[in-house]
Design a protein around this motif. Structure first.
Motif, PDB file in Angstrom:
ATOM      1  N   UNK A   1       0.822  -1.212   0.000  1.00 41.74           N
ATOM      2  CA  UNK A   1       0.000   0.000   0.000  1.00 41.74           C
ATOM      3  C   UNK A   1       0.856   1.263   0.000  1.00 41.74           C
ATOM      4  N   UNK A   2       2.119   1.122   0.434  1.00 44.91           N
ATOM      5  CA  UNK A   2       2.974   2.313   0.610  1.00 44.91           C
ATOM      6  C   UNK A   2       4.175   2.361  -0.314  1.00 44.91           C
ATOM      7  N   UNK A   3       4.506   1.219  -0.935  1.00 45.10           N
ATOM      8  CA  UNK A   3       5.764   1.139  -1.659  1.00 45.10           C
ATOM      9  C   UNK A   3       5.627   0.198  -2.855  1.00 45.10           C
ATOM     10  N   UNK A   4       6.314   0.540  -3.948  1.00 42.73           N
ATOM     11  CA  UNK A   4       6.433  -0.359  -5.098  1.00 42.73           C
ATOM     12  C   UNK A   4       7.903  -0.562  -5.389  1.00 42.73           C
TER      13      UNK A   4
ATOM     14  N   UNK B   1       8.577  -2.874   4.431  1.00 43.86           N
ATOM     15  CA  UNK B   1       9.057  -1.491   4.433  1.00 43.86           C
ATOM     16  C   UNK B   1       7.915  -0.529   4.137  1.00 43.86           C
ATOM     17  N   UNK B   2       7.980   0.633   4.769  1.00 42.73           N
ATOM     18  CA  UNK B   2       6.949   1.633   4.551  1.00 42.73           C
ATOM     19  C   UNK B   2       7.455   2.902   3.903  1.00 42.73           C
TER      20      UNK B   2
ATOM     21  N   UNK C   1      10.949   4.885   1.577  1.00 43.32           N
ATOM     22  CA  UNK C   1      12.112   4.710   0.723  1.00 43.32           C
ATOM     23  C   UNK C   1      13.343   4.386   1.567  1.00 43.32           C
ATOM     24  N   UNK C   2      13.483   5.098   2.710  1.00 40.34           N
ATOM     25  CA  UNK C   2      14.661   4.880   3.555  1.00 40.34           C
ATOM     26  C   UNK C   2      14.690   3.445   4.085  1.00 40.34           C
ATOM     27  N   UNK C   3      13.560   2.925   4.522  1.00 40.79           N
ATOM     28  CA  UNK C   3      13.521   1.554   5.026  1.00 40.79           C
ATOM     29  C   UNK C   3      13.847   0.557   3.918  1.00 40.79           C
ATOM     30  N   UNK C   4      13.378   0.831   2.720  1.00 41.57           N
ATOM     31  CA  UNK C   4      13.659  -0.062   1.598  1.00 41.57           C
ATOM     32  C   UNK C   4      15.139  -0.039   1.234  1.00 41.57           C
TER      33      UNK C   4
END
Length: 827
Positions: A327-330, A433-434, A436-439
């Motif tokens: 829902x938050x990241x692709x 991950x939620x 960009x930084x976490x990814x």
């Protein structure tokens, strides 16, 4: 006579009836392995009930109260639909194929055992984070639950192939999932083959400039945001094998598709910020390319984790959405082409062959022995050896023997050969991950194969990060890692790997668009050098043009780019090659080769470079360029020309622009006359047209690219048998080509040089302005069972460029479901 006739009729009728009965019985028995998607099973190891809701395309949407239960459900779903594929992947990683298939797979087992893949995977489990290990254990428990149900409920052995091959099926373990990551790395590894080929070519050519022509470096400084070589002979005192004496090194069985230098992996990924999107939501499109198989390596799935839903492409055997969205990241991936392999020529002690030379003197090989069981033959015992640089690989693999001097052996250093391979951890962390930084932080766990990780977030940010370990090489490396180097020279050896922050990163570009087509992304000096060999120099120019053609993009414009079949290579090369042939000379008499050539040139003169399956021009162009390259190089390098079946556009451009004197390739070395490039181009076109006429008839206008460019999805085992190939193999006429965004790479080898054997097995386009309008598709179907209607039901959609919705709305999945599997905990 009448009596004899009646008895013959009766005998024939009985024979037909028996045949029909046997076929129906075999079909019924085999169909027992098709899972009932609308069933309820009681299984051990669950905390609470799990639902597996399959939509109309048989994509499982898995719901459970805990992440462990959801991963358990994915294990069940994977085993239901792809059990044979999973077992073969594991057996390959274990080096145990020959136990089933005999001597034909012995070379694969030999290599895998020498790399020690499965032991490294087993050892790597110990360094995984507890959360990762829990996910792998839950997934394995789900696979094993289905294996038990197959046995207890007589569910057709779980796969029809298991009626023909009856291996003892061991329980699935977390190490098996880690081993799958090793096998995926091996599928796209190519730098070791490139090193051998470059060394062989340097032995065949006297002029180093000609080596630069045929194996050129990618030009330019690199694109991400869209808006003198060493003589190989001189490295060793002893005589080197001559390429002509050893002939052409066969492509290794683990690389059955001969794709030349660009066949290691090819993919597209591109993303746009809301500022470049019409609906003000970030966009991301991804289509990773691998060798086509039936079933596809990819499997679609949706998981409802405690952190939210995720949906996209998995590989059976791993509980990971490798490309997809939450829902938050692709996120999407392409092969980064980072040079993570080096070959080392190790000198043997002439007085004691159990020793090899090091910078500090002679050292003992680390050795052991392994037995490979071979069906229908005696077991084979191999002696494995390791040096400080890596495992010793015999000369029979990858043509290593063609460049290994007498008294030496070849060792291979590869970042994947570690007992601390935590790559699978990155995928599991990405799904939770939620931001960009976490990814980006999750990428630090990734080891191999190096990938470009593209990210887009719901808050409008985009990024691309190279993930994977990068060797730390010294500036004084003798061959710059472009050819095998002496393993006893200290400056040739790796000094470990660089830290993650040194990997290239592209974050929130001013232009608003990032893209990668396996093209060169950066140009850096040692020790932060990334690669000399890249997977694309052509598709990136077309992607750049399409991205720059619009101020703002939509989901549909991203789909249009993903499916684009215009060849930038054809638009660039064709005017160069044909410039002195077009519109010249008088009209030739009908039926002559000259008239045929004029007709072909007239068609090509009006062609826009679109590799459309319904047109003759792509076939004429592809056949011409193939014959042209072979005519240019075969007189110079002899049988080594067989290694260059795939057309190299930069080589042809260098020749026909005479860059660095490259037009010298046009003169036929043995002849007394001095041939021009126009002469060779004309002769090559006549060769190509003659070959096409013999196969497709004399009417040029009736030729069709799709007839030659069939997508070949072959079953890896049964697809080679006459009895089953008609059932298990899938064939489809397709558009696209080697250098189009909608890529369909060709082998270049006879008898079918233009087959589509390497393409986008998965396509996904994600739109955060309307997430439920996101779409995806795979190249075959969800099921690996040839008797299932879901074996190839997505294939026609894929061929036509259609997609299915990618929704995280559970009600949409339930509304159109074809079955709900309920897993109930065993009390």
């Amino acid at each position: 006579m009448a009596l004899l006739l009646r008895w013959l009729v009766r005998l024939v009728s009985v024979a037909v009836a028996l045949t029909v009965a046997v076929v129906l019985a075999a079909w019924w028995i085999g169909s027992r392995s098709i899972p009932d998607y609308d069933a309820e099973w009681t299984v051990p190891g669950l905390a609470a009930p799990v639902e597996i809701v399959r939509n109309t395309a048989a994509v499982p949407h898995i719901f459970g109260q805990t992440d462990a239960d959801v991963f358990y459900g994915l294990g069940v779903a994977h085993a239901q639909d792809r059990l044979w594929q999973m077992l073969m992947m594991r057996r390959t990683a274990q080096g145990q194929l020959s136990e089933l298939f005999g001597e034909p797979t012995l070379q694969i087992d030999d290599l895998i055992r020498r790399l020690d893949v499965y032991q490294l995977a087993t050892d790597s489990v110990a360094v995984l984070e507890p959360e990762t290990l829990a996910a792998l254990e839950a997934y394995a428990a789900g696979v094993n639950a289905w294996l038990r149900l197959v046995g207890e409920e007589a569910l057709g052995r779980g796969a029809p192939e298991l009626f023909l091959f009856e291996p003892d099926i061991a329980p699935w373990r977390p190490a098996d999932s880690v081993a799958v990551t090793f096998m995926m790395a091996l599928q796209v590894a190519f730098h070791h083959e490139d090193e051998v080929l470059r060394a062989r070519l340097s032995l065949a050519l006297d002029d180093p400039d000609r080596l630069r022509d045929l194996m050129p470096d990618a030009p330019g400084a690199g694109v991400a945001e869209i808006a003198g070589l060493t003589d190989y002979r001189g490295l060793f005192d002893s005589a080197l094998p001559r390429f002509a004496e050893t002939g052409t090194a066969p492509r290794h069985p683990l690389h059955p598709n001969v794709l030349g230098r660009t066949g290691a992996g090819a993919s597209n990924v591109f993303a746009a910020t809301p500022a470049r999107a019409a609906a003000s939501g970030a966009l991301l499109a991804n289509d990773p390319h691998l060798g086509l198989t039936a079933p596809s390596i990819w499997y679609l799935a949706r998981l409802e984790l405690e952190t939210g839903g995720v949906i996209g492409a998995t590989i059976p055997g791993m509980p990971v959405i490798l490309a997809g969205r939450s829902e938050r990241l692709a996120w999407g991936i392409t092969s980064a082409y980072l040079d993570d392999i080096d070959l080392y020529v190790e000198e043997l002690n002439p007085d004691d062959v159990t020793q090899y030379r090091t910078p500090d003197g002679w050292a003992e090989f680390r050795t052991d022995r392994r037995v490979i069981e071979v069906a229908g033959a005696e077991p084979v015992t191999i002696t494995r050896r390791w040096t400080e640089n890596g495992p010793v690989i015999p000369g029979s693999h990858y043509g290593f023997g063609t460049v290994t001097p007498p008294g030496h052996v070849m060792a291979m250093a590869w970042t994947a050969l570690t007992d601390e391979n935590t790559s699978i951890q990155t995928g599991l962390r990405l799904m939770r991950a939620g931001t960009i930084e976490e990814a980006l932080e999750a990428g630090e766990d990734f080891v191999a194969p190096a990938q470009n990780l593209m990210l887009a977030s719901a808050d409008g940010r985009i990024a691309m990060q190279v993930i994977g370990h990068m060797p730390w090489r010294m500036t004084a490396h003798q061959t710059q890692a472009r050819m095998p180097s002496p393993g006893w020279i200290d400056t040739n050896r790796w000094q470990g790997v660089t830290q993650y922050f040194a990997n290239p990163t592209f974050l929130d570009p001013e232009s608003g668009i990032l893209g990668n087509t396996n093209n060169k992304t950066v140009d850096r000096d040692f020790p932060l050098h990334v690669s000399f060999a890249w997977g694309d120099t052509q598709r990136i120019t077309r992607l750049t043009r399409l991205m720059e053609a619009r101020d703002v993009h939509t989901r549909d414009s991203f789909i249009e780019a993903q499916l684009d079949t215009v060849s930038a290579a054809a638009r660039n090369i064709l005017p160069l090659v044909a410039r002195d042939l077009w519109f010249t000379g008088e009209t030739a008499a009908a039926g002559t080769p000259e008239r045929r050539r004029q007709r072909a040139l007239a068609l090509l003169a009006e062609w826009n470079g679109e590799m459309n399956e319904h047109l003759p021009e792509p076939l004429i162009y592809a056949a011409w360029m193939r014959e042209l390259q072979q005519r240019l190089i075969r007189d110079e390098i002899g049988p080594l020309a067989d290694e260059f079946q795939s057309v190299e556009p930069i080589f042809l451009e260098r020749v026909f622009r005479d860059i660095g004197g490259a037009s010298a390739w046009c003169d036929v070395a043995p002849s007394t006359a001095e041939e021009t490039c126009t002469d060779i181009a004309r002769l090559a076109l006549d060769d190509a047209l003659q070959a096409l006429e013999e196969r497709y008839g004399s009417d040029l206008e009736s030729w069709r690219w799709g007839a030659a460019h069939e997508a070949r999805h072959d079953h890896p085992v049964l697809g080679q048998t006459r009895l089953f190939s008609w059932l298990v193999n899938i064939r489809q006429p397709t558009s696209g080509g080697d250098f189009t965004l909608n890529r369909g790479a060709t082998p270049g080898t006879m008898p079918d040089p233009f087959l589509n054997i390497h393409a986008a097995g998965y396509r996904g386009v994600y739109d955060f302005a309307d997430p439920d309008s996101s779409v995806f598709v795979i190249a075959t179907g969800q099921s690996g069972n040839p008797l299932s209607r879901h074996y190839d039901d997505l294939g026609e959609l894929w061929r036509r460029g259609d997609y299915i919705p990618m929704s995280l709305d559970p009600e949409l999945a339930r509304a159109g479901n074809i079955g709900v599997t309920v897993l109930t905990p065993q009390e």
